[in-house]
Design a protein around this motif. Structure first.
Motif, mmCIF file in Angstrom:
data_model
loop_
_atom_site.group_PDB
_atom_site.id
_atom_site.type_symbol
_atom_site.label_atom_id
_atom_site.label_comp_id
_atom_site.label_asym_id
_atom_site.label_seq_id
_atom_site.Cartn_x
_atom_site.Cartn_y
_atom_site.Cartn_z
ATOM 1 N N GLY A 120 -1.528 -4.963 -7.701
ATOM 2 C CA GLY A 120 -0.384 -4.773 -6.819
ATOM 3 C C GLY A 120 -0.760 -4.919 -5.361
ATOM 4 N N CYS A 121 0.228 -4.865 -4.497
ATOM 5 C CA CYS A 121 0.001 -5.053 -3.065
ATOM 6 C C CYS A 121 1.111 -4.370 -2.270
ATOM 7 C CB CYS A 121 -0.024 -6.544 -2.731
ATOM 8 S SG CYS A 121 -0.386 -6.845 -0.996
ATOM 9 N N ASN A 122 0.704 -3.693 -1.190
ATOM 10 C CA ASN A 122 1.698 -2.989 -0.359
ATOM 11 C C ASN A 122 1.918 -3.664 0.986
ATOM 12 O OD1 ASN A 122 1.564 -1.077 -2.350
ATOM 13 N ND2 ASN A 122 0.263 0.322 -1.190
ATOM 14 N N TYR A 124 3.335 -6.709 1.976
ATOM 15 C CA TYR A 124 4.564 -7.439 2.283
ATOM 16 C C TYR A 124 4.410 -8.465 3.399
ATOM 17 C CZ TYR A 124 6.844 -4.350 -0.958
ATOM 18 O OH TYR A 124 7.198 -3.694 -2.093
ATOM 19 N N PRO A 131 3.969 -8.779 -3.918
ATOM 20 C CA PRO A 131 4.377 -7.369 -4.005
ATOM 21 C C PRO A 131 5.584 -7.148 -4.924
ATOM 22 C CG PRO A 131 3.949 -7.980 -1.732
ATOM 23 C CD PRO A 131 3.951 -9.255 -2.524
ATOM 24 N N GLY A 135 4.172 -5.291 -7.960
ATOM 25 C CA GLY A 135 4.458 -3.907 -7.611
ATOM 26 C C GLY A 135 3.493 -3.329 -6.607
ATOM 27 N N LYS A 136 3.601 -2.006 -6.389
ATOM 28 C CA LYS A 136 2.764 -1.407 -5.357
ATOM 29 C C LYS A 136 1.316 -1.277 -5.828
ATOM 30 C CE LYS A 136 3.761 3.602 -5.895
ATOM 31 N NZ LYS A 136 3.517 3.793 -7.268
ATOM 32 N N GLU A 137 0.443 -1.132 -4.846
ATOM 33 C CA GLU A 137 -0.981 -1.142 -5.169
ATOM 34 C C GLU A 137 -1.399 0.116 -5.926
ATOM 35 O OE1 GLU A 137 -4.299 -2.626 -2.389
ATOM 36 O OE2 GLU A 137 -4.430 -0.449 -2.311
ATOM 37 N N ASP A 173 -4.561 4.677 -2.206
ATOM 38 C CA ASP A 173 -3.504 5.399 -2.931
ATOM 39 C C ASP A 173 -4.006 6.721 -3.526
ATOM 40 O OD1 ASP A 173 -5.029 3.532 -4.444
ATOM 41 O OD2 ASP A 173 -3.646 3.675 -6.122
ATOM 42 N N ARG A 186 -2.487 2.807 7.297
ATOM 43 C CA ARG A 186 -2.795 3.160 5.930
ATOM 44 C C ARG A 186 -3.762 4.327 5.862
ATOM 45 N NH1 ARG A 186 -3.456 -0.924 3.236
ATOM 46 N NH2 ARG A 186 -2.602 -2.450 4.640
#
Ligand code: 5AD
Ligand code: SF4
Length: 347
Positions: A120-122, A124, A131, A135-137, A173, A186
Motif C-alpha cells: 500500500g501507499c499513503n 497520493y 494508493p 490501499g493504505k500502507e 504505521d 509522517r
C-alpha cells in the motif's frame, strides 16, 4: 490436482505476491505449468499503473479464453480492487489481501529472494493509481520479515530485495515518535533499523525498492554507508526536475532538495550509483520545465532512468484536474532526449 499457469504483470511487489500466490495453490495440491495452453486454470496477477498495462491484462484473458473456453481464469492483483464491472472471461476474483503473509513464498531460484516489507501507499502522488489499488500502507512485523529472510538464506539465497511502494516509511504505521521530512508529514520510520538487521546477516547483497526522496533520513544513509553488502545502486525516483510540476504531482520536494539529498548520499557513500523514474509530459511541463529534468539528469548522472510518458489514470487527482495537453509526438521527442542522455550513455 489442477494444472495452473501464473502470469505476473507489473512491478516487483506483484512478482513477490505471485510467489505467495503460488504457495497458496501448491497447498491445495495444484501443480504449475509454463505454458498457458496446457493449463486448467490461469491466474493473472494484474497491473494497472498505466492504461496500456491494464489493456495487456484484458488482451491476455481474451487470448487464453479463445484458445480454451473451458479454462478457469482467476484474476488477482491491482485490477481487482478498482474494477467496478464484471470482466468478461474472468471466473473468479481473488483479492491479493486474501493471500496470507504466513505462506512461505515459492521463490524463483534464479534470482534474489524478494521479501515484501509493506504494502500500500499513503502518498497520493497526483498521477498515481497505486494508493487506490493497494490501499493504505501496512507494514509487516519486523520479526516476520527477518524470519522470512532467514528462511530464504537457509534455502541458499545470498541476495535479498526488500520490497514496498515506499520502503523508507516502513513502520510509520506502528505509530512511534513523529518526524517530518521533505514536506510529507509522517511518523518515525523503522526502515533504517530493519535494513541494518538484514544487512548484518551474511548476505552477499541487500537491495530495496522503492524509496522516495522524502523519508530518506540521515540514519538511513548511515546504515547504507556502514554495510558494504547493501547495494550501491540506489533507486531514487524523482519524476520531474521542475518545482511547479513537482508541486502539481504532489511530490512534496523541490529540485534543489532532491539534488541536495543526492549530494549528501554521495558524500557519505562514495561508491553509490543511482537509478530513477521520470514522468515525461506531465500537464504543465513546458520546455523550461523539461530542461529542469534534463538538468537533474546531468547533475546526478543516473545509471538507468525508467522513462514513463504521462498517461492520465481515471480516478487520480491529476486526471481530474489537468488536461493531458502535451502531444504524444512531443512526449516521444523528450523521451528520446532523456534516453540519449542517460540510458545510451551508460550502456
Ligand atoms: N503516467 C505515467 N507514468 C506513471 N507512473 C505512475 N503513474 C503514472 C502515470 N499516470 C510511473 C512513475 C512511477 C512508476 C512506477 O510509474 O514514474 O515511479
Ligand atoms: Fe504512487 Fe507516489 Fe505511492 Fe509511488 S509514492 S506508489 S508514485 S503514490
Amino acid at each position: 490436482m489442477k494444472k495452473i499457469f501464473i502470469k505476473t504483470f507489473g512491478c516487483a511487489q506483484n512478482e513477490s505476491d505471485s510467489e505467495r500466490v503460488k504457495a497458496f495453490f501448491a497447498e491445495k495440491g495444484d501443480v504449475f505449468v509454463e505454458d498457458w495452453k496446457e493449463a486448467d486454470k490461469a491466474v493473472i496477477n494484474s497491473c494497472v499503473i498505466r492504461e496500456s498495462a491494464e489493456n495487456r491484462v484484458y488482451g491476455l484473458i481474451d487470448k487464453i479464453k479463445k484458445f480454451n473456453p473451458k479454462i478457469e481464469i482467476i484474476l488477482t492483483g491491482c485490477l481487482v480492487p478498482i474494477t467496478k464491472k464484471k470482466i468478461t472471461g474472468v471466473d473468479q476474483m481473488l483479492p491479493i489481501k486474501e493471500i496470507s503473509f504466513d505462506l512461505e513464498p515459492l521463490r524463483d531460484k534464479k534470482r534474489a529472494a524478494l521479501v515484501t516489507i509493506s504494502s500500500g501507499c499513503n502518498n497520493y502522488c497526483s498521477y498515481c493509481i497505486v494508493p487506490y489499488a493497494r490501499g493504505k500502507e501496512i507494514s509487516r512485523k519486523m520479526e516476520d520479515i527477518l524470519k522470512e529472510v532467514d528462511e530464504a538464506m537457509e534455502k541458499g539465497f545470498e541476495e535479498v530485495v526488500l520490497i514496498g511502494q515506499n520502503v523508507n516509511s516502513y513502520g510509520a504505521d506502528f505509530g512511534d515518535e513523529s518526524s517530518v521530512s521533505m514536506g510529507k508529514k509522517r511518523i518515525k520510520s523503522l526502515f533504517p533499523k530493519l535494513l541494518e538487521e538484514v544487512a548484518k546477516r551474511a548476505l552477499k547483497k541487500v537491495s530495496f525498492i522503492s524509496s522516495n526522496p522524502w523519508d530518506f533520513s540521515d540514519e538511513l544513509i548511515e546504515v547504507i554507508a556502514k554495510y558494504p553488502n547493501i547495494d550501491r545502486l540506489l533507486h531514487l525516483p524523482f519524476q520531474s526536475g521542475d518545482d511547479k510540476v513537482l508541486k502539481n504531482m504532489n511530490r512534496g520536494y523541490s529540485k534543489e532538495e532532491y539534488l541536495d539529498l543526492v549530494s549528501k548520499i554521495k558524500k557519505h557513500v562514495p561508491d553509490v550509483r543511482f537509478s530513477t523514474d521520470i514522468i515525461i509530459g506531465f500537464p504543465g511541463e513546458d520546455e523550461k520545465a523539461f530542461q529542469n529534468t534534463v538538468d537533474v539528469c546531468k547533475k546526478v548522472g543516473f545509471e538507468i532512468a525508467y522513462l514513463n510518458k504521462y498517461s492520465p489514470r481515471r480516478g487520480t487527482v491529476s486526471a481530474k484536474l489537468y488536461r493531458d495537453e502535451i502531444p504524444m509526438a512531443e512526449k516521444k521527442r523528450r523521451w528520446n532526449v532523456l534516453n540519449e542522455l542517460v540510458n545510451k550513455k551508460s550502456e
